[in-house]
Design an enzyme around this catalytic site. Sequence first.
Site, PDB file in Angstrom:
ATOM      1  N   GLU A   1      -1.375   7.324  -3.353  1.00 45.03           N
ATOM      2  CA  GLU A   1       0.029   6.931  -3.523  1.00 45.03           C
ATOM      3  C   GLU A   1       0.320   5.700  -2.667  1.00 45.03           C
ATOM      4  OE1 GLU A   1       2.910  10.126  -3.605  1.00 45.03           O
ATOM      5  OE2 GLU A   1       1.531  11.444  -4.675  1.00 45.03           O
ATOM      6  N   GLU A   2      -0.262   5.663  -1.467  1.00 49.17           N
ATOM      7  CA  GLU A   2      -0.078   4.508  -0.575  1.00 49.17           C
ATOM      8  C   GLU A   2      -0.596   3.230  -1.243  1.00 49.17           C
ATOM      9  OE1 GLU A   2      -1.354   5.150   3.446  1.00 49.17           O
ATOM     10  OE2 GLU A   2      -1.479   3.022   3.899  1.00 49.17           O
ATOM     11  N   ARG A   3      -1.766   3.321  -1.874  1.00 46.85           N
ATOM     12  CA  ARG A   3      -2.376   2.129  -2.482  1.00 46.85           C
ATOM     13  C   ARG A   3      -1.597   1.672  -3.716  1.00 46.85           C
ATOM     14  NH1 ARG A   3      -8.272   4.548  -0.755  1.00 46.85           N
ATOM     15  NH2 ARG A   3      -7.996   3.871   1.400  1.00 46.85           N
TER      16      ARG A   3
ATOM     17  N   ALA B   1      -4.309  -0.024   4.722  1.00 45.88           N
ATOM     18  CA  ALA B   1      -4.464   1.021   3.694  1.00 45.88           C
ATOM     19  C   ALA B   1      -5.835   0.976   3.019  1.00 45.88           C
ATOM     20  CB  ALA B   1      -3.363   0.905   2.639  1.00 45.88           C
TER      21      ALA B   1
ATOM     22  N   SER C   1       1.451  -0.088  -2.491  1.00 41.82           N
ATOM     23  CA  SER C   1       1.095  -1.430  -2.047  1.00 41.82           C
ATOM     24  C   SER C   1       1.057  -2.392  -3.237  1.00 41.82           C
ATOM     25  CB  SER C   1      -0.268  -1.347  -1.346  1.00 41.82           C
ATOM     26  OG  SER C   1      -0.720  -2.596  -0.995  1.00 41.82           O
TER      27      SER C   1
END
Length: 390
Positions: free
Chosen positions: A240-242, A362, A245
């Site tokens: 989800e972080e990527r 990340a 981004s």
Amino acid sequence: MQFTAEHENLRRTVARFVEMELNPHVEEWERAEEFPSHAIFKKLGDLGLLGIKYDPAYGGLGLDFSYSMVMAEELGLTHCGGVPMAIGVHTDMCTPALNRFGSEHVKRNFLAPSIAGDVVGCLGVSEPSAGSDVSAARTMARKDGDDYVITGQKMWITNGLKADWCCLLANTSDDAAHRNKSLICVPMDAKGITKQKIHKIGMHSSDTAQLFFDEVRVPQANVIGREGMGFTYQMQQFQEERLYSAASSLKGFDRLIDLTIEYTRDRQAFGKSILDNQVVHFRLAELRTEVEALRALTWSAVEQYVAGVDVTRLASMAKLKTGRLAREISDSCLQYWGGMGFTADNPVSRAYRDTRLVSIGAGADEIMLGIIAKLEGTLPGTSNRAPKVH
Ligand SMILES: Cc1cc2nc3c(=O)[nH]c(=O)nc-3n(C[C@H](O)[C@H](O)[C@H](O)COP(=O)(O)OP(=O)(O)OC[C@H]3O[C@@H](n4cnc5c(N)ncnc54)[C@H](O)[C@@H]3O)c2cc1C
């Protein structure tokens, strides 16, 4: 990806928030090297924007991940990278595992107030000697009675100075490196935590800290999900972080190209506008094409993620492409702004500094390449080296 009227309503709400509540203050926040995260998060929380994909039982809107990514894309309209990054850490980086695996106790105490905007969260994974190699993290949480006693350090932690709680990755046993880690909700006012500000070349409005944990006592009930599963949960949380981004970069890239078209159209050299040189307008046309390709890749990954598909490959590709493109676009645009591009108070130079982080944070570009190669079956030393057909 088919967007619904609800997606479009959300788009307008976030775009308006950026225009009214963020952009008028960005210059001041960048100079101050901080922004009032508690006040901004409260306003976002009041609009329901901090829990778009989370359970209504904890104050969320109960929508799917694609709505969260619509918010990320619109936050890209912010005239700096620091504020969208700080918001993204809270909504899509330190809370996904808590939402998915957390007990009622941790959800009530950490997720619900995060969704309401009453607290600011941070994610404590990286350490001075463990960044790309998350498994090398050394922070230890030993058991004592009903508590963990935490000792160690975390490095480059976004929101670290102001956060009220940290989703902390720590070793909770002496088992193998991928099975000895747990994610623990740590209140940042706990005794034994000290913080040091880290000064950076960009992302100025976002606070970044080194955190020191010296015999910090927290209840074992603050563990997220199962003890020993922290490494696995964090790898899932990274998807989800990527995607955040990637999605949050798209509109900033478009803006950079738009501003450069505008500037080079007006700017004259050798009796014509800079833009009229084929090398310039062709390059900008090519970069715009790249942004559209990244947009398609990102939304394809989001759509599949919502459908329950493992998108590790596509999310890694989207993150890799975002980092690569950030460097290409900001470098090319800065070049066409000439000396003006090299001045500090300029949208292009700010983007040049801010977006450089994407290739590092990340998971660096090389880590993304390693993941993709592994899934292609081409990474030496991995068990499955058979070519993969997609
Ligand atoms: C502004 C900022 C905010 C951040 N926010 C957070 C946060 O909120 N929470 C958090 O936990 N972390 C955060 N980080 C940390 C970030 O995730 C790490 O910096 C990142 O994972 C890289 O780790 P490292 O810096 O230790 O680089 P290293 O691991 O030391 O690697 C250095 C470089 O070596 C190369 N490299 C590494 N491994 C390989 C390989 N296998 N093959 C080839 N090349 C390789 C890459 O080019 C890499 O950039 C943040 C960092 C910054 C700068």
